[in-house]
Design a protein around this motif. Structure first.
Motif, PDB file in Angstrom:
ATOM      1  N   ILE A  32       6.123 -16.876-135.084  1.00  0.00           N
ATOM      2  CA  ILE A  32       7.269 -17.757-134.598  1.00  0.00           C
ATOM      3  C   ILE A  32       8.469 -17.048-134.788  1.00  0.00           C
ATOM      4  O   ILE A  32       8.713 -16.282-135.739  1.00  0.00           O
ATOM      5  CB  ILE A  32       7.315 -19.159-135.120  1.00  0.00           C
ATOM      6  CG1 ILE A  32       7.356 -19.081-136.565  1.00  0.00           C
ATOM      7  CG2 ILE A  32       6.361 -20.074-134.571  1.00  0.00           C
ATOM      8  CD1 ILE A  32       7.679 -20.199-137.555  1.00  0.00           C
TER       9      ILE A  32
ATOM     10  N   GLN B 202       6.198 -35.351-127.889  1.00  0.00           N
ATOM     11  CA  GLN B 202       5.603 -33.798-128.173  1.00  0.00           C
ATOM     12  C   GLN B 202       4.335 -33.787-127.977  1.00  0.00           C
ATOM     13  O   GLN B 202       3.792 -32.579-127.405  1.00  0.00           O
ATOM     14  CB  GLN B 202       6.186 -33.361-129.542  1.00  0.00           C
ATOM     15  CG  GLN B 202       6.039 -31.556-129.765  1.00  0.00           C
ATOM     16  CD  GLN B 202       6.620 -31.492-131.183  1.00  0.00           C
ATOM     17  OE1 GLN B 202       6.211 -32.228-132.084  1.00  0.00           O
ATOM     18  NE2 GLN B 202       7.414 -30.516-131.269  1.00  0.00           N
TER      19      GLN B 202
ATOM     20  N   VAL C 116       4.728 -30.373-143.638  1.00  0.00           N
ATOM     21  CA  VAL C 116       5.096 -31.275-144.641  1.00  0.00           C
ATOM     22  C   VAL C 116       4.282 -31.284-145.949  1.00  0.00           C
ATOM     23  O   VAL C 116       2.774 -31.374-145.894  1.00  0.00           O
ATOM     24  CB  VAL C 116       5.009 -32.922-144.213  1.00  0.00           C
ATOM     25  CG1 VAL C 116       5.409 -33.875-145.257  1.00  0.00           C
ATOM     26  CG2 VAL C 116       5.801 -32.860-143.012  1.00  0.00           C
TER      27      VAL C 116
HETATM   28  P1  NAP Z   1       5.882 -25.725-135.917  1.00  0.00           P
HETATM   29  O1  NAP Z   1       5.692 -25.195-134.763  1.00  0.00           O
HETATM   30  O2  NAP Z   1       7.265 -25.714-136.377  1.00  0.00           O
HETATM   31  O3  NAP Z   1       5.086 -27.408-135.902  1.00  0.00           O
HETATM   32  C1  NAP Z   1       5.293 -28.293-136.921  1.00  0.00           C
HETATM   33  C2  NAP Z   1       5.091 -29.759-136.276  1.00  0.00           C
HETATM   34  O4  NAP Z   1       5.182 -30.496-137.493  1.00  0.00           O
HETATM   35  C3  NAP Z   1       5.880 -30.038-135.281  1.00  0.00           C
HETATM   36  O5  NAP Z   1       4.993 -31.143-134.280  1.00  0.00           O
HETATM   37  C4  NAP Z   1       6.870 -30.854-135.966  1.00  0.00           C
HETATM   38  O6  NAP Z   1       7.814 -31.769-135.339  1.00  0.00           O
HETATM   39  C5  NAP Z   1       6.157 -31.422-137.131  1.00  0.00           C
HETATM   40  N1  NAP Z   1       6.988 -31.720-138.390  1.00  0.00           N
HETATM   41  C6  NAP Z   1       7.748 -30.899-139.059  1.00  0.00           C
HETATM   42  N2  NAP Z   1       8.466 -31.670-140.165  1.00  0.00           N
HETATM   43  C7  NAP Z   1       7.781 -33.003-139.993  1.00  0.00           C
HETATM   44  C8  NAP Z   1       7.989 -33.994-140.727  1.00  0.00           C
HETATM   45  N3  NAP Z   1       8.865 -34.352-141.891  1.00  0.00           N
HETATM   46  N4  NAP Z   1       7.186 -35.242-140.292  1.00  0.00           N
HETATM   47  C9  NAP Z   1       6.304 -35.287-139.413  1.00  0.00           C
HETATM   48  N5  NAP Z   1       6.350 -34.240-138.756  1.00  0.00           N
HETATM   49  C10 NAP Z   1       6.877 -32.929-138.737  1.00  0.00           C
HETATM   50  O7  NAP Z   1       5.116 -25.244-137.267  1.00  0.00           O
HETATM   51  P2  NAP Z   1       3.618 -24.584-137.153  1.00  0.00           P
HETATM   52  O8  NAP Z   1       3.587 -23.025-136.704  1.00  0.00           O
HETATM   53  O9  NAP Z   1       2.673 -25.149-136.189  1.00  0.00           O
HETATM   54  O10 NAP Z   1       3.274 -24.393-138.658  1.00  0.00           O
HETATM   55  C11 NAP Z   1       3.219 -25.697-139.406  1.00  0.00           C
HETATM   56  C12 NAP Z   1       2.485 -25.526-140.683  1.00  0.00           C
HETATM   57  O11 NAP Z   1       1.065 -24.822-140.469  1.00  0.00           O
HETATM   58  C13 NAP Z   1       3.199 -24.663-141.644  1.00  0.00           C
HETATM   59  O12 NAP Z   1       3.207 -25.105-143.039  1.00  0.00           O
HETATM   60  C14 NAP Z   1       2.316 -23.231-141.423  1.00  0.00           C
HETATM   61  O13 NAP Z   1       2.555 -22.577-142.755  1.00  0.00           O
HETATM   62  C15 NAP Z   1       0.933 -23.737-141.386  1.00  0.00           C
HETATM   63  N6  NAP Z   1       0.085 -22.771-140.641  1.00  0.00           N
HETATM   64  C16 NAP Z   1      -0.853 -22.340-141.401  1.00  0.00           C
HETATM   65  C17 NAP Z   1      -1.754 -21.526-140.431  1.00  0.00           C
HETATM   66  C18 NAP Z   1      -2.991 -20.783-141.368  1.00  0.00           C
HETATM   67  O14 NAP Z   1      -3.422 -19.902-140.913  1.00  0.00           O
HETATM   68  N7  NAP Z   1      -3.387 -21.515-142.589  1.00  0.00           N
HETATM   69  C19 NAP Z   1      -1.351 -20.768-139.281  1.00  0.00           C
HETATM   70  C20 NAP Z   1      -0.356 -21.434-138.712  1.00  0.00           C
HETATM   71  C21 NAP Z   1       0.531 -22.260-139.414  1.00  0.00           C
HETATM   72  P3  NAP Z   1       8.975 -31.672-134.856  1.00  0.00           P
HETATM   73  O15 NAP Z   1       9.023 -30.618-133.545  1.00  0.00           O
HETATM   74  O16 NAP Z   1       9.570 -33.076-134.553  1.00  0.00           O
HETATM   75  O17 NAP Z   1       9.945 -31.146-135.850  1.00  0.00           O
END
Ligand code: NAP
Length: 283
Positions: free
Chosen positions: A65, A158, A201
């Protein structure tokens, strides 16, 4: 000598250099995986580094990202996976052409199958918490397995927009979107097989938080998959274990998506055990 790296921003927290440098070293390959911070306001910097991949000066790049989607028009070719997910996390070149691929989805699928108890995923009812970048890859992967998906997002619009995007590719899709709250999730707890957290979260340093609504029990018998890997045992995973449910963190997906990219770049089998050990040392 092989040159690999990660573009996006911020990248300083990334564990990818530890993963890939451990894999290079274990295979006796001379080379290094470096961090290249780039934001969408720096198109020339981005084009410059992509030209180095096209010319072979850099063997391959991961993309994080906020540019996983904006690099798409800069690719000469997209693999079917990255095209249908709508995001690129792995770039390589072949015959002077730049390819954009996505290993997040196959990495997730491989790790889910490694840990989950089901033989067959078709028709399994899955709740995906969150509708951001990683949800895009996870929902696509679940759809490939013919799961029945419900996206629970704090902004249901979303979730709907993600569904609309996937529906444009295929008419038939058992998928719906609800609000991520107690009342909306309550009807699902009787009949859900898998819950997947794709929100941040509960991630370090907010380790006491949980994306699952307070006071609502997790679905009995469900498998819980939290994409977060730091901390290793999130509040959600701990709650699941307390209820006697099987639950895992996202370390396996992180390693698997990296291993698949490593194999594309080097053409050799990735040392997954070495990569897992490198992560455990750094978490
Ligand atoms: P992202 O694109 O920012 O998406 C996050 C999602 O979570 C959005 O829908 C966001 O909603 C929602 N969200 C954020 N804060 C929230 C809250 N307090 N309550 C409810 N929903 C909430 O992030 P991402 O790249 O998908 O990453 C998300 C997580 O996955 C991170 O912790 C990352 O480290 C992990 N991840 C892990 C891997 C792996 O290989 N294990 C790969 C990718 C990601 P809004 O748009 O409304 O904020």
């Amino acid at each position: 000598m092989i040159a690999l790296g990660l573009i996006g921003g911020p990248v300083s927290h990334s564990l990818s250099p530890k993963l890939h440098n451990a894999a290079l070293q274990a295979n006796g390959i001379m080379g290094e995986y470096c961090l290249y911070p780039i934001n969408p306001q720096e198109p020339e910097k981005l084009l410059n580094i992509l030209s180095k991949v096209r010319s072979g000066e850099i063997t391959g790049l991961n993309v994080t990202i906020p540019i996983k989607q904006s690099v798409i028009p800069l690719m000469d070719e997209l693999t079917d996976t990255s095209r249908s997910i709508g995001a690129v996390n792995t770039i390589y070149s072949k015959d002077g052409r730049l390819y954009g691929h996505n290993t997040d989805a196959p990495g997730f699928t491989a790790d889910l199958k490694e840990n989950c108890v089901f033989q067959n995923y078709s028709g399994k009812k899955v709740i995906v918490l969150g509708a951001g970048g990683s949800a895009r890859a996870v929902v696509w992967a679940l759809r490939q397995m013919s799961c029945l998906v419900t996206i629970a997002a704090r902004d249901p619009a979303q979730g709907r927009s993600l569904i609309d995007e996937f529906r444009r590719q295929s008419n038939y899709m058992e998928i719906n979107s609800i609000s991520l709250d107690h009342e909306s999730l309550k009807p699902y707890i009787e009949n859900t097989n898998i819950v997947i957290n794709t929100t941040p979260v509960g991630m370090f340093p907010n380790i006491n938080e949980s994306p699952w609504p307070n006071g609502l029990p997790l679905p009995g018998g469900a498998f819980i998959y939290d994409l977060i890997y730091n901390p290793g045992k999130t509040n959600l995973v701990t709650t699941a274990h307390q209820m006697g449910l099987r639950a895992v963190n996202g370390l396996g997906m992180l390693v698997e998506q990296a291993a698949l990219a490593f194999e594309i770049w080097t053409g050799i089998s990735a040392p997954r055990n070495v990569m897992v050990s490198a992560m455990k040392l750094n978490l």
